[in-house]
Design a protein around this motif. Structure first.
Motif, PDB file in Angstrom:
ATOM      1  N   GLY A 151       0.774  -1.233   0.000  1.00  0.00           N
ATOM      2  CA  GLY A 151       0.000   0.000   0.000  1.00  0.00           C
ATOM      3  C   GLY A 151       0.809   1.289   0.000  1.00  0.00           C
ATOM      4  O   GLY A 151       1.904   1.356   0.559  1.00  0.00           O
ATOM      5  N   LYS A 152       0.219   2.310  -0.592  1.00  0.00           N
ATOM      6  CA  LYS A 152       0.777   3.661  -0.525  1.00  0.00           C
ATOM      7  C   LYS A 152       0.667   4.178   0.901  1.00  0.00           C
ATOM      8  O   LYS A 152       1.540   4.895   1.404  1.00  0.00           O
ATOM      9  N   VAL A 153      -0.445   3.819   1.557  1.00  0.00           N
ATOM     10  CA  VAL A 153      -0.602   4.050   2.993  1.00  0.00           C
ATOM     11  C   VAL A 153      -0.952   2.714   3.640  1.00  0.00           C
ATOM     12  O   VAL A 153      -1.539   1.832   3.002  1.00  0.00           O
ATOM     13  N   ILE A 154      -0.573   2.562   4.907  1.00  0.00           N
ATOM     14  CA  ILE A 154      -0.723   1.274   5.594  1.00  0.00           C
ATOM     15  C   ILE A 154      -1.447   1.496   6.915  1.00  0.00           C
ATOM     16  O   ILE A 154      -0.984   2.285   7.756  1.00  0.00           O
ATOM     17  N   ASN A 176      -3.818  13.528   5.854  1.00  0.00           N
ATOM     18  CA  ASN A 176      -3.786  14.499   4.746  1.00  0.00           C
ATOM     19  C   ASN A 176      -3.580  15.924   5.236  1.00  0.00           C
ATOM     20  O   ASN A 176      -3.016  16.758   4.521  1.00  0.00           O
ATOM     21  N   ASP A 177      -4.040  16.199   6.469  1.00  0.00           N
ATOM     22  CA  ASP A 177      -3.918  17.555   7.016  1.00  0.00           C
ATOM     23  C   ASP A 177      -2.503  17.864   7.508  1.00  0.00           C
ATOM     24  O   ASP A 177      -2.198  19.022   7.803  1.00  0.00           O
ATOM     25  N   LEU A 178      -1.671  16.834   7.633  1.00  0.00           N
ATOM     26  CA  LEU A 178      -0.298  17.062   8.096  1.00  0.00           C
ATOM     27  C   LEU A 178       0.554  17.625   6.961  1.00  0.00           C
ATOM     28  O   LEU A 178       0.784  16.961   5.960  1.00  0.00           O
ATOM     29  N   ASN A 179       0.997  18.840   7.122  1.00  0.00           N
ATOM     30  CA  ASN A 179       1.855  19.482   6.117  1.00  0.00           C
ATOM     31  C   ASN A 179       2.872  20.366   6.825  1.00  0.00           C
ATOM     32  O   ASN A 179       2.516  21.073   7.767  1.00  0.00           O
ATOM     33  N   PRO A 180       4.128  20.348   6.403  1.00  0.00           N
ATOM     34  CA  PRO A 180       4.652  19.509   5.322  1.00  0.00           C
ATOM     35  C   PRO A 180       4.900  18.079   5.810  1.00  0.00           C
ATOM     36  O   PRO A 180       4.961  17.825   7.003  1.00  0.00           O
ATOM     37  N   LYS A 181       5.076  17.171   4.848  1.00  0.00           N
ATOM     38  CA  LYS A 181       5.451  15.792   5.148  1.00  0.00           C
ATOM     39  C   LYS A 181       6.891  15.584   4.653  1.00  0.00           C
ATOM     40  O   LYS A 181       7.103  15.369   3.468  1.00  0.00           O
ATOM     41  N   PRO A 182       7.882  15.653   5.540  1.00  0.00           N
ATOM     42  CA  PRO A 182       9.268  15.480   5.082  1.00  0.00           C
ATOM     43  C   PRO A 182       9.479  14.109   4.467  1.00  0.00           C
ATOM     44  O   PRO A 182       9.170  13.094   5.086  1.00  0.00           O
ATOM     45  N   GLU A 183       9.957  14.077   3.224  1.00  0.00           N
ATOM     46  CA  GLU A 183      10.168  12.825   2.483  1.00  0.00           C
ATOM     47  C   GLU A 183       8.896  11.971   2.456  1.00  0.00           C
ATOM     48  O   GLU A 183       8.950  10.746   2.455  1.00  0.00           O
ATOM     49  N   ASN A 184       7.749  12.654   2.450  1.00  0.00           N
ATOM     50  CA  ASN A 184       6.417  12.024   2.436  1.00  0.00           C
ATOM     51  C   ASN A 184       6.183  11.116   3.651  1.00  0.00           C
ATOM     52  O   ASN A 184       5.432  10.150   3.580  1.00  0.00           O
ATOM     53  N   MET A 185       6.786  11.436   4.772  1.00  0.00           N
ATOM     54  CA  MET A 185       6.590  10.644   5.990  1.00  0.00           C
ATOM     55  C   MET A 185       5.588  11.319   6.921  1.00  0.00           C
ATOM     56  O   MET A 185       5.705  12.508   7.212  1.00  0.00           O
ATOM     57  N   GLU A 239       6.465   5.506   3.379  1.00  0.00           N
ATOM     58  CA  GLU A 239       7.809   5.960   3.744  1.00  0.00           C
ATOM     59  C   GLU A 239       7.989   5.990   5.273  1.00  0.00           C
ATOM     60  O   GLU A 239       9.039   5.612   5.789  1.00  0.00           O
ATOM     61  N   ALA A 240       6.949   6.421   5.991  1.00  0.00           N
ATOM     62  CA  ALA A 240       7.030   6.472   7.460  1.00  0.00           C
ATOM     63  C   ALA A 240       7.072   5.065   8.053  1.00  0.00           C
ATOM     64  O   ALA A 240       7.788   4.804   9.024  1.00  0.00           O
ATOM     65  N   ALA A 241       6.312   4.146   7.447  1.00  0.00           N
ATOM     66  CA  ALA A 241       6.305   2.758   7.928  1.00  0.00           C
ATOM     67  C   ALA A 241       7.690   2.130   7.776  1.00  0.00           C
ATOM     68  O   ALA A 241       8.193   1.462   8.685  1.00  0.00           O
ATOM     69  N   LEU A 242       8.317   2.355   6.629  1.00  0.00           N
ATOM     70  CA  LEU A 242       9.644   1.788   6.378  1.00  0.00           C
ATOM     71  C   LEU A 242      10.674   2.352   7.362  1.00  0.00           C
ATOM     72  O   LEU A 242      11.489   1.617   7.929  1.00  0.00           O
ATOM     73  N   LYS A 243      10.596   3.648   7.596  1.00  0.00           N
ATOM     74  CA  LYS A 243      11.556   4.313   8.483  1.00  0.00           C
ATOM     75  C   LYS A 243      11.415   3.830   9.930  1.00  0.00           C
ATOM     76  O   LYS A 243      12.403   3.557  10.604  1.00  0.00           O
ATOM     77  N   THR A 244      10.182   3.716  10.418  1.00  0.00           N
ATOM     78  CA  THR A 244       9.959   3.381  11.824  1.00  0.00           C
ATOM     79  C   THR A 244      10.074   1.880  12.103  1.00  0.00           C
ATOM     80  O   THR A 244      10.743   1.474  13.056  1.00  0.00           O
ATOM     81  N   PHE A 245       9.448   1.049  11.278  1.00  0.00           N
ATOM     82  CA  PHE A 245       9.476  -0.396  11.538  1.00  0.00           C
ATOM     83  C   PHE A 245      10.871  -0.996  11.334  1.00  0.00           C
ATOM     84  O   PHE A 245      11.169  -2.048  11.891  1.00  0.00           O
ATOM     85  N   CYS A 265      11.845  10.944  17.107  1.00  0.00           N
ATOM     86  CA  CYS A 265      13.299  11.122  16.946  1.00  0.00           C
ATOM     87  C   CYS A 265      13.637  11.513  15.507  1.00  0.00           C
ATOM     88  O   CYS A 265      14.536  12.322  15.273  1.00  0.00           O
ATOM     89  N   PHE A 266      12.905  10.948  14.549  1.00  0.00           N
ATOM     90  CA  PHE A 266      13.117  11.258  13.135  1.00  0.00           C
ATOM     91  C   PHE A 266      12.337  12.502  12.685  1.00  0.00           C
ATOM     92  O   PHE A 266      12.338  12.841  11.512  1.00  0.00           O
ATOM     93  N   LYS A 267      11.617  13.119  13.653  1.00  0.00           N
ATOM     94  CA  LYS A 267      10.806  14.323  13.367  1.00  0.00           C
ATOM     95  C   LYS A 267       9.721  14.052  12.312  1.00  0.00           C
ATOM     96  O   LYS A 267       9.426  14.896  11.452  1.00  0.00           O
ATOM     97  N   ILE A 268       9.151  12.852  12.365  1.00  0.00           N
ATOM     98  CA  ILE A 268       8.027  12.511  11.483  1.00  0.00           C
ATOM     99  C   ILE A 268       6.758  13.110  12.085  1.00  0.00           C
ATOM    100  O   ILE A 268       6.453  12.864  13.254  1.00  0.00           O
ATOM    101  N   PRO A 269       6.000  13.915  11.332  1.00  0.00           N
ATOM    102  CA  PRO A 269       4.787  14.520  11.888  1.00  0.00           C
ATOM    103  C   PRO A 269       3.743  13.468  12.244  1.00  0.00           C
ATOM    104  O   PRO A 269       3.547  12.503  11.513  1.00  0.00           O
TER     105      PRO A 269
END
Length: 319
Positions: A151-154, A176-185, A239-245, A265-269
């Motif tokens: 999935g594009k989102v999980i 969707n309301d989270l902006n900006p999304k660094p590296e789409n995370m 992208e956020a799933a890959l980074k965190t998991f 820690c990665f500053k993911i919104p």
């Protein structure tokens, strides 16, 4: 008195040092290895097919990962509701594509057989079953399912169906309301915090004490600004799933906390969104011992990162 204070401070320093040493020496490493049998899913005709990897580009709009341990009785209610919603959404919008991955976490009952009925009914393109050879814990099951998703989102969703599945629209809006999304995370968490006053009124004084104690430990050691870290309804960008998991160590009940700690820690919104929630009978949590284990895990999560026993992982293909 001064002598007594010096002794007390010395004892406190010694105990703190001892705790740091224990936390460091007992730290397990990130385990992304999987048994040969866990690399495949079955099609409706019984053929074995290889699971894809989270490192691959997405090929579906949505993946739903459902961790399930001994859930032969509760799983059908949740799956019926989820599949009805997803099928209706696809009829209204034919470009919408999805998959559901049920992760049988080493169950001793017929969880896999029950889940495979949905593969037969809807096809393996829409419903896949990942059966783990041994029980890893909820966090381990969610990670293995996420690493196998397209999935594009999980979405992570509990097998008990405690959260109304259509509330996915609320967590999607939060994402969707989270902006900006660094590296789409970005991550959007379903939350039961708005129900806390009612739950306190129905709980015993002891359970209320445990709940507030847990919330304090979460805030003090790990995660700031999220009122409900434990709701099993969370939406991740791929992208956020890959980074965190990729960095997750805790595989049992406190895994949500480490996951959100890693994200911060990665500053993911992170968004927190109120969802409908109903307590369902059959919880695997044993109130006192589970809270005690989670409290210990929370303390050790922070200490293990402080001592360097655990480190945030750079992305590498390991699954």
């Amino acid at each position: 008195m001064k002598r007594f204070n010096c002794k007390s401070n010395a004892i406190l320093i010694f105990l703190t040092f001892q705790l740091l040493v224990i936390a460091h020496l007992t730290a397990g490493m990130v385990d992304l290895t999987r048994h040969e049998k866990e690399k495949y899913f079955l099609t409706a005709t019984g053929e074995k097919r290889l699971f894809p990897s989270l490192h691959d580009p997405h090929s579906r709009e949505l993946s739903v990962v459902v961790p399930a341990y001994n859930e032969e009785l509760r799983l059908p209610v949740m799956m019926d509701e989820a599949m009805e919603y997803l099928e209706n959404r696809q009829k209204q919008n034919p470009s919408f594509t999805y998959e559901v991955i049920v992760v049988d976490d080493g169950s001793k009952d017929k969880t896999t057989e029950v889940a495979l009925r949905y593969t037969t009914k809807y096809s393996a393109d829409k419903v896949r079953v990942l059966t783990l050879v041994k029980n890893r814990g909820k966090g381990g099951a969610v990670r293995m399912g996420t690493l196998s998703s397209r999935g594009k989102v999980i979405l992570m969703a509990d097998a008990d169906g405690a959260t109304k599945f259509s509330d996915i629209e609320k967590v999607e809006a939060g994402l969707n309301d989270l902006n900006p999304k660094p590296e789409n995370m970005a991550i959007s968490c379903g939350s039961r915090a708005h129900l806390e006053k009612d739950s306190v009124a129905q709980r015993s004084l002891f359970r209320t004490f445990l709940m507030y104690g847990f919330h304090f430990l979460v805030w003090f050691f790990c995660v700031k600004g999220i009122k409900d870290t434990q709701c099993g309804f969370k939406l991740f960008t791929r992208e956020a799933a890959l980074k965190t998991f990729s960095s997750l160590h805790v595989e049992r009940w406190a895994f949500d906390v480490e996951l959100l700690y890693i994200a911060q820690c990665f500053k993911i919104p992170i968004a927190e969104v109120a969802v409908n929630w109903t307590e369902i009978e059959g919880s695997k949590l044993v109130p006192f011992w589970s809270w005690l284990q989670m409290g210990r895990d929370l303390v050790f999560i922070r200490l293990r990162y402080i001592t360097g026993a655990w480190k945030l992982q750079s992305l590498h293909k390991t699954d």
